[in-house]
Design a protein around this motif. Structure first.
Motif, PDB file in Angstrom:
ATOM      1  N   ARG A 275      -8.300  30.228  -7.837  1.00 49.38           N
ATOM      2  CA  ARG A 275      -7.546  30.412  -6.593  1.00 49.38           C
ATOM      3  C   ARG A 275      -6.082  30.700  -6.893  1.00 49.38           C
ATOM      4  NH1 ARG A 275      -4.269  26.414  -5.558  1.00 49.38           N
ATOM      5  NH2 ARG A 275      -4.542  24.416  -6.560  1.00 49.38           N
ATOM      6  N   GLU A 276      -5.433  31.300  -5.939  1.00 46.37           N
ATOM      7  CA  GLU A 276      -4.009  31.617  -6.064  1.00 46.37           C
ATOM      8  C   GLU A 276      -3.216  30.304  -6.032  1.00 46.37           C
ATOM      9  OE1 GLU A 276      -0.764  34.052  -6.573  1.00 46.37           O
ATOM     10  OE2 GLU A 276      -2.859  34.664  -6.550  1.00 46.37           O
TER      11      GLU A 276
ATOM     12  N   ARG B 273      -1.259  31.446 -20.286  1.00 54.11           N
ATOM     13  CA  ARG B 273      -2.146  30.281 -20.359  1.00 54.11           C
ATOM     14  C   ARG B 273      -1.888  29.320 -19.205  1.00 54.11           C
ATOM     15  NH1 ARG B 273      -0.954  27.645 -25.680  1.00 54.11           N
ATOM     16  NH2 ARG B 273      -2.485  26.150 -24.982  1.00 54.11           N
ATOM     17  N   VAL B 274      -0.629  29.095 -18.882  1.00 57.95           N
ATOM     18  CA  VAL B 274      -0.290  28.187 -17.775  1.00 57.95           C
ATOM     19  C   VAL B 274      -0.738  28.781 -16.448  1.00 57.95           C
ATOM     20  CG1 VAL B 274       1.646  27.188 -16.484  1.00 57.95           C
ATOM     21  CG2 VAL B 274       1.584  27.021 -18.978  1.00 57.95           C
ATOM     22  N   GLN B 275      -0.508  30.078 -16.271  1.00 58.89           N
ATOM     23  CA  GLN B 275      -0.909  30.725 -15.018  1.00 58.89           C
ATOM     24  C   GLN B 275      -2.422  30.620 -14.824  1.00 58.89           C
ATOM     25  OE1 GLN B 275       1.609  31.676 -13.175  1.00 58.89           O
ATOM     26  NE2 GLN B 275       0.375  32.340 -11.473  1.00 58.89           N
TER      27      GLN B 275
ATOM     28  N   ASP C 187      -7.193  25.141 -11.603  1.00 54.79           N
ATOM     29  CA  ASP C 187      -6.964  23.700 -11.396  1.00 54.79           C
ATOM     30  C   ASP C 187      -7.284  22.902 -12.656  1.00 54.79           C
ATOM     31  OD1 ASP C 187      -5.860  23.546  -8.873  1.00 54.79           O
ATOM     32  OD2 ASP C 187      -7.812  23.554  -7.883  1.00 54.79           O
ATOM     33  N   ALA C 188      -6.956  23.462 -13.793  1.00 55.46           N
ATOM     34  CA  ALA C 188      -7.189  22.813 -15.081  1.00 55.46           C
ATOM     35  C   ALA C 188      -5.889  22.159 -15.552  1.00 55.46           C
ATOM     36  CB  ALA C 188      -7.656  23.850 -16.094  1.00 55.46           C
ATOM     37  N   PRO C 189      -5.988  21.231 -16.504  1.00 53.00           N
ATOM     38  CA  PRO C 189      -4.759  20.650 -17.062  1.00 53.00           C
ATOM     39  C   PRO C 189      -3.911  21.732 -17.725  1.00 53.00           C
ATOM     40  CG  PRO C 189      -6.692  19.419 -17.770  1.00 53.00           C
ATOM     41  CD  PRO C 189      -7.189  20.653 -17.074  1.00 53.00           C
TER      42      PRO C 189
END
Length: 116
Positions: free
Chosen positions: A11-12, A79-81, A87-89
């Protein structure tokens, strides 16, 4: 699956988190540009009496570290995006220890340059 398609899964995320991620990316890029400018300055504008091998080593180390940080910043941003979309760490930034080590080595070489 391509990298672009991978980024679009999930999701955005809230735009504020996306903007914060971009600001962090830009901060790393500023760090890389600063190191690159410092490397060029050391390699070309230090006193003529200094050891050229140390001067070249400091300049080259700063330039290589700048390149590593710039590439790493992009990879970390992506990677962060992706993690936010899923909704992952959030992944740990590998740039922190790399930057710390590189700057400490450059600082020690700079001491040798000034002392020599």
């Amino acid at each position: 699956m391509s990298a672009a398609a991978e980024d679009e899964t999930g999701r955005e995320p809230d735009y504020r988190f996306t903007l914060a991620n971009e600001r962090t990316f830009l901060a790393w890029i500023r760090t890389a540009l600063g190191l690159l400018a410092g490397g060029v300055a050391v390699a070309h504008f230090t006193a003529a009496g200094t050891d050229p091998r140390v001067r070249t080593a400091v300049g080259a180390l700063c330039a290589v570290l700048a390149c590593v940080i710039a590439v790493g910043a992009f990879r970390q941003w992506r990677r962060v995006q992706t993690a936010m979309r899923r909704d992952a760490p959030l992944p740990r930034p590998p740039l922190v220890p790399v930057t710390l080590t590189g700057v400490c080595v450059a600082a020690m070489l700079s001491v040798a340059l000034v002392a020599g």
